[in-house]
Design a protein around this motif. Structure first.
Motif, mmCIF file in Angstrom:
data_model
loop_
_atom_site.group_PDB
_atom_site.id
_atom_site.type_symbol
_atom_site.label_atom_id
_atom_site.label_comp_id
_atom_site.label_asym_id
_atom_site.label_seq_id
_atom_site.Cartn_x
_atom_site.Cartn_y
_atom_site.Cartn_z
ATOM 1 N N GLY A 193 -2.528 -2.333 0.161
ATOM 2 C CA GLY A 193 -2.386 -1.817 1.523
ATOM 3 C C GLY A 193 -2.685 -0.330 1.567
ATOM 4 N N TRP B 278 -4.692 1.163 4.320
ATOM 5 C CA TRP B 278 -4.890 1.626 5.696
ATOM 6 C C TRP B 278 -5.963 2.707 5.706
ATOM 7 N N SER C 227 -1.486 7.134 1.481
ATOM 8 C CA SER C 227 -0.850 6.966 0.166
ATOM 9 C C SER C 227 -1.895 7.073 -0.948
ATOM 10 N N ASP D 226 -7.300 -3.625 0.011
ATOM 11 C CA ASP D 226 -7.040 -3.770 1.446
ATOM 12 C C ASP D 226 -8.239 -4.490 2.055
ATOM 13 N N GLY E 43 -7.354 -5.191 9.352
ATOM 14 C CA GLY E 43 -6.033 -5.414 9.944
ATOM 15 C C GLY E 43 -5.238 -6.353 9.062
ATOM 16 N N ASP F 12 -3.855 -12.324 7.475
ATOM 17 C CA ASP F 12 -2.890 -13.415 7.311
ATOM 18 C C ASP F 12 -2.043 -13.622 8.556
ATOM 19 N N SER G 20 -4.686 -8.974 -1.129
ATOM 20 C CA SER G 20 -3.994 -8.758 -2.398
ATOM 21 C C SER G 20 -4.082 -9.990 -3.299
ATOM 22 N N ASP H 262 2.390 -2.095 -0.296
ATOM 23 C CA ASP H 262 2.512 -1.630 1.097
ATOM 24 C C ASP H 262 1.508 -2.387 1.982
ATOM 25 N N VAL I 190 1.281 -6.445 3.949
ATOM 26 C CA VAL I 190 2.020 -7.095 5.035
ATOM 27 C C VAL I 190 3.509 -7.076 4.670
#
Ligand SMILES: C[S@@+](CC[C@H](N)C(=O)[O-])C[C@H]1O[C@@H](n2cnc3c(N)ncnc32)[C@H](O)[C@@H]1O
Length: 244
Positions: free
Chosen positions: A44, A46, A50, A70, A74, A77, A111, A128, A130
């Protein structure tokens, strides 16, 4: 090499949810990674907030590669929740502007898909993606076996007032597990070390940290004046070290 304040300034301009304290914790964990001991994986990304902290930390240390997983569309899932949000172009631009694109390797897929073909040992895993319970469980089950003993795992949105599935999962399956030790939480993130099997003293410390976390979640932080909040965090950091 940029200072922590310079990294924070870069990251401030990037959209996302990570706090500065969480970012600094990721930076330090990435800096501590040793080349040859395993890689860094982020689930994750975005728009890269991070990832930029991890990238700078890695470069301040031994430049351990970061695989940034990622799908960048969006939440495939749970599409009914957010719809399609394309983030890859902005992610790439932010990573490149921050000067960490030489250590960041994007894996544009879910992932679960990334884990299926991933064979390298992992020294640091940041979860980080869902935040619903079943998806965090899938992330955990897909990646936990790849994290080496002595490796670190970080779970975002698992402390604090929000009632996420991620928090419930971590409270059940990390804080009460015999495979971890030395848990601490920084803002909403839980940080923990994977071990072959923990000792009774480690179990006691995990429970101590879990109940300390639950106790702080009862305090309405937003209503506490800032100086008291800052002092409170210092005391909390000390309390978390007790018995570690
Ligand atoms: C909370 S955001 C990550 C925030 C980011 N770490 C930051 O610091 O700004 C969650 C991300 O998970 C991604 N995502 C959604 N489904 C995913 C999956 N199955 N595997 C990995 N990532 C996923 C989304 O595209 C989104 O960018």
């Amino acid at each position: 090499m940029p200072t922590i304040d310079e990294v924070a300034a870069t990251v401030d301009a990037v959209d996302g949810w990570l706090s500065r304290r969480e970012g600094e914790a990721l930076y330090e964990l990435a800096r501590a990674c040793r080349a040859g001991d395993g890689v860094i994986v982020e689930i994750g990304s975005w728009k890269g907030k991070s990832t930029i902290w991890l990238g700078n930390g890695s470069k301040a240390g031994q430049s351990v590669p970061i695989y940034a997983v990622d799908p960048h569309i969006g939440f495939p899932d749970v599409p009914e929740t957010y719809g399609v949000i394309k983030t890859f172009d902005e992610f790439k631009r932010n990573i490149s502007d921050a000067g960490v694109d030489d250590v960041v390797f994007p894996l544009v897929m879910t992932s679960e898909e990334a884990a299926a073909g991933f064979t390298e040992p992992v020294a640091l895993l940041f979860v980080d993606g869902v935040h619903e319970y079943d998806y965090v469980k899938t992330d955990f089950e897909s990646w936990f076996p790849k994290v080496r003993d002595g490796g670190m795992m970080v779970f975002h949105d698992t402390a604090g007032p929000a009632h996420t599935g991620a928090k419930r999962f971590v409270e059940q399956s990390v804080y009460r597990s015999r495979r971890f030790r030395g848990a601490r939480f920084v803002d909403s993130a839980t940080i923990v070390e994977k071990v072959a099997r923990n000792r009774p003293a480690d179990v006691a410390h995990l429970y101590w940290t879990l109940y300390l976390k639950k106790a702080t979640e009862l305090i309405p932080m937003a209503k506490v004046p800032r100086p008291v909040r800052v002092a409170g965090r210092r005391v909390l950091d000390q309390l978390q070290r007790l018995g570690a």
